[in-house]
Design an enzyme around this catalytic site. Structure first.
Site, short mmCIF file in Angstrom:
data_model
loop_
_atom_site.label_atom_id
_atom_site.label_comp_id
_atom_site.label_asym_id
_atom_site.label_seq_id
_atom_site.Cartn_x
_atom_site.Cartn_y
_atom_site.Cartn_z
CG ASP A 103 -1.99 1.05 1.21
OD1 ASP A 103 -2.96 0.97 0.44
OD2 ASP A 103 -1.81 2.01 2.00
CE1 TYR A 209 -4.51 7.56 0.27
CE2 TYR A 209 -4.39 7.76 2.66
CZ TYR A 209 -4.54 6.98 1.53
OH TYR A 209 -4.69 5.62 1.64
CG HIS A 275 -5.68 -3.03 -0.37
ND1 HIS A 275 -4.91 -2.58 -1.42
CD2 HIS A 275 -5.28 -2.30 0.72
CE1 HIS A 275 -4.09 -1.63 -1.01
NE2 HIS A 275 -4.30 -1.44 0.29
#
Length: 295
Positions: A103, A209, A275
């Site tokens: 990730d 982010y 994921h």
């Protein structure tokens, strides 16, 4: 006996990281980088297996769990995150090492390995997109663009207020409900809630982010296409193993198309997982790594 030791390590980059270590320091070193919204514990089933013949190092990266949480978005720019990684390697006296990332940890691993091939001699990526392919698909693959709209939500400065309104348990549920069988992490729920509840943790985690240069166009937007997307991108200089959970709802199969053009020494292993492959299919991850490493 615990599977690993957790130690706080101050780094010259100005942060102190909690770092899990396991195995004999005389063995070949391997650094594991977790992603959002996790910690070193994403590797909890992987570390003991790899530590039988490697010295394994798995930090809680800046902003996560009880590691330092510097203020401001700029503190989470990728260059700072790579600098933490290299400083951590220096702390342990590692001239070269194998790097593993999942990730967001994988995003940092791609960048670090591309720019530091003399130190990062082998790279393992677990469900983390190649940076060029990811940006390209956000323009060209509407399904991937749609799957990535959560990034825009996370960048919203009011997102922490939204979490405060719904509560951390509800955020826990929304974080994983689309991505995994909830029952598989029921025992970990108190640990997640404790880590996210640390002062400043949510903002620090979301700042990864906000500090990223990735462009996420809106679904109804026809954005100006950056010229670099139609130009060359440097190839990865070292052998790369990509372990990919085929059930990933956030990163679609388009992330694997054309990957060999940018990774000449590519080995791709597809596994039956979502994921969160490191704890959904840890044995498959370890088997892929062991099958790929030179004997």
């Amino acid at each position: 006996m615990p599977a690993f030791t957790l130690t706080s390590i101050p780094l010259p980059t100005g942060v102190t990281l909690d770092v899990a270590t396991a195995g004999d320091p005389a063995n070949p070193p391997m650094i594991l980088l977790h992603g959002f919204p996790e910690s070193h514990r994403t590797w909890r089933h992987v570390i003991p297996q790899l530590a039988t013949d490697h010295f394994v190092i798995a930090p809680d990266q800046r902003g996560f769990a009880r590691s330092s949480k510097p203020e401001g978005v700029d503190a989470y720019k990728p260059a700072h995150l790579v600098a933490d990684l290299l400083a951590l390697a220096d702390h342990f006296g590692l001239t070269t090492f194998t790097l593993v990332g999942h990730d967001w940890g994988g995003a940092i691993a791609w960048m670090a390995a591309l720019n530091n091939p003399a130190r990062i001699t082998r790279l393992v990526i677990v469900n983390a997109p190649h940076p060029f392919i990811f940006q390209k698909t956000l323009f060209d693959d509407m399904a991937q663009r749609e799957a990535s709209q959560y990034i825009t939500a996370f960048r919203n400065p009011d997102f922490e207020a939204h979490i405060a309104r719904i509560g951390l348990p509800a955020f826990f549920k929304s974080s994983f409900l689309r991505h995994t069988d909830f029952d598989r992490i029921a025992d970990e729920k108190p640990i997640y809630l404790d880590q996210w509840g640390q002062s400043g943790a949510l903002t620090a985690m979301l700042n990864w982010y906000r500090a990223s240069p990735i462009i996420v166009p809106a679904m109804d937007e026809t954005p100006t296409r950056p010229a670099f997307l139609d130009g060359p991108f440097p190839p990865m200089p070292q052998p790369v193993l990509v372990v990919w959970g085929l059930g990933d709802a956030a990163l679609l199969p388009s992330q694997l198309k054309g990957l060999e053009r940018y990774v000449p020494a590519l080995t791709l292993v597809k596994v039956d997982a979502g994921h969160f492959v490191p704890w959904e299919a840890p044995d498959a991850v370890v088997a892929a790594i062991r099958g790929w490493l030179p004997s």
